[in-house]
Scaffold this motif. Sequence first.
Motif, PDB file in Angstrom:
ATOM      1  N   SER A  49      -3.287   6.755  -6.557  1.00 60.92           N
ATOM      2  CA  SER A  49      -3.733   7.320  -5.289  1.00 60.92           C
ATOM      3  C   SER A  49      -2.951   6.794  -4.091  1.00 60.92           C
ATOM      4  CB  SER A  49      -5.224   7.040  -5.082  1.00 60.92           C
ATOM      5  OG  SER A  49      -5.455   5.650  -5.017  1.00 60.92           O
ATOM      6  N   TYR A  53      -1.995   8.929  -0.650  1.00 59.17           N
ATOM      7  CA  TYR A  53      -2.277   8.524   0.725  1.00 59.17           C
ATOM      8  C   TYR A  53      -0.987   8.352   1.533  1.00 59.17           C
ATOM      9  CZ  TYR A  53      -7.038   7.770  -0.889  1.00 59.17           C
ATOM     10  OH  TYR A  53      -8.298   7.947  -1.410  1.00 59.17           O
ATOM     11  N   ARG A  56      -0.091  11.837   2.648  1.00 60.19           N
ATOM     12  CA  ARG A  56      -0.935  12.286   3.753  1.00 60.19           C
ATOM     13  C   ARG A  56      -0.570  11.580   5.053  1.00 60.19           C
ATOM     14  NH1 ARG A  56      -5.546  15.203   2.214  1.00 60.19           N
ATOM     15  NH2 ARG A  56      -5.547  15.715   4.439  1.00 60.19           N
ATOM     16  N   PRO A 447      -3.207   4.559   7.556  1.00 62.75           N
ATOM     17  CA  PRO A 447      -3.592   5.531   6.517  1.00 62.75           C
ATOM     18  C   PRO A 447      -5.107   5.682   6.443  1.00 62.75           C
ATOM     19  CG  PRO A 447      -3.032   3.438   5.512  1.00 62.75           C
ATOM     20  CD  PRO A 447      -2.705   3.292   6.971  1.00 62.75           C
ATOM     21  N   PHE A 449      -7.891   6.061   3.827  1.00 66.89           N
ATOM     22  CA  PHE A 449      -8.197   5.947   2.403  1.00 66.89           C
ATOM     23  C   PHE A 449      -9.486   6.671   2.026  1.00 66.89           C
ATOM     24  CE2 PHE A 449      -5.734   1.979   3.248  1.00 66.89           C
ATOM     25  CZ  PHE A 449      -4.613   2.336   2.518  1.00 66.89           C
ATOM     26  N   PRO A 459     -12.373   8.933  -3.293  1.00 67.45           N
ATOM     27  CA  PRO A 459     -11.094   8.239  -3.356  1.00 67.45           C
ATOM     28  C   PRO A 459     -11.055   7.272  -4.516  1.00 67.45           C
ATOM     29  CG  PRO A 459     -11.931   8.264  -1.117  1.00 67.45           C
ATOM     30  CD  PRO A 459     -13.026   8.768  -1.991  1.00 67.45           C
TER      31      PRO A 459
END
Length: 479
Positions: A49, A53, A56, A447, A449, A459
């Motif tokens: 993940s 992130y 993004r 970021p 999360f 998440p």
Amino acid sequence: MDLFSDTVTLSRMQFALTAIFHMLWPVLSTGLAIYLVIVEGIWLKTRNSDYYYHARFWSKLYILNFGVGVATGIPMEFQFGTNWAPFSEAVGNFFGSIIGFEASWAFMLEAAFLGIMIFGWNRVNPIIHYIATILVALGANLSTFWILTANSWMQTPAGGELVNGIFIVRDYFEAIFNPFMAVSISHMFLATLETSLFVIGGISAWYIFNKRHAAFYAKALKIAIIIAIIVAPLQIYVGHLSGEQVYHQQPTKLAAMEAQWETTPAGQSADWSLLALPNEKAQKNDWEITVPDALGYILELKKELSEPVIGLKDFSPENRPSLIPLIYYSFRVMIAIGFFFGGLMFISVIQWLRGKLKEDNISEQNWLMAGWIFAAPLGYIAVESGWIVRCVGRQPWIVYNQIRTADAASNLPPGDVLASLIGFAGAYILLFFAALYYGSRIIRQGPRFDLPIPGQEKPGVDTSPGQFVPDERPVEAQQ
């Protein structure tokens, strides 16, 4: 001559302002788009993940750069019709179509799939989203291809001839693949990618230096280092090839880049000026530090000294560039930054091999992180310096040896051009500070999360297809 009463000079200043400001934004978005393809691809492959992130987070900076780049690029292109109408009329048969290709092939492709890349994370299949990201990156870099094709043709016009003041295309492909085209596109592509890598690395280093999400941003920094291992030395080599082309195709520009006033005849190797103070009025350097015979080695003329290195005095004043100090030092700033990047990359690799960039100790590398933070804006300076050399060094020609810049400007009242110049300057100052504000806010926020991961309810880290591992981060780190 009064600067503010000369239409040509004012039009050049306006185009320089809009071009220099516009270049700040696509130079990052084109390279950052490639980085987004990489991190999203790693996420799809590993289902870690962290890389989701990263995609993004960095996409926010991409969107900001894209928006400002569009807003500043359109006025720049309109100037070909307003301020440079004789130029557009003379070369529109080729130049106009190339600019049209950039809009229809590149910009429209990028814009068409940008919405899916931004809003499609939980609305389309992840593979479809990844394809959209790839097409956005392709569109962004197609812009580099077409813009550099057009500018390279202005540097080394080919594929036709001027007939009664109009460029008639005889061979379209010869015009596209003009002598400067391949090296120029390669040089600019590497410049945008290298600038983006060191911006990404610099921002990541800022987080690590401040001990915020150090393990998370260590991944981004390491990706930047891995790509820079290839890009940084390759850019130095391609820059060398570009210098060789300038020697053969534009000897006046080379003489200006090196502040070479006297011709070095065939059979002798020219000295290389490390630093100097060019004096255009006296046609000499007031002082200089030279490396004997080095320019011959740099240009690889030592092998066969059959050609001279022509000095500026061998060209009449009206056929050689002005602003020699600007060209001379812009060239050296670009070179210095290129070698600094190469050195920083090399030191970073050494520290990595020594085990100093592990997640548990990378925060201790304060001096290295400070070096990356310092490097973050340098790519912009190098790119702008390179374009100054490229375009100011081409003068007094807008199309080299074909059309003079003085003959290419529209016959406008100087007051009108000055007013628009002031207007652009004011608008761009506001845009610049607005972009800095929103960019810094994105970086300060960091970021998120808490964003949902496609295919997962909350998440976490999906280490393999179908296997979900909850996120073990502290609650405050997930916000």
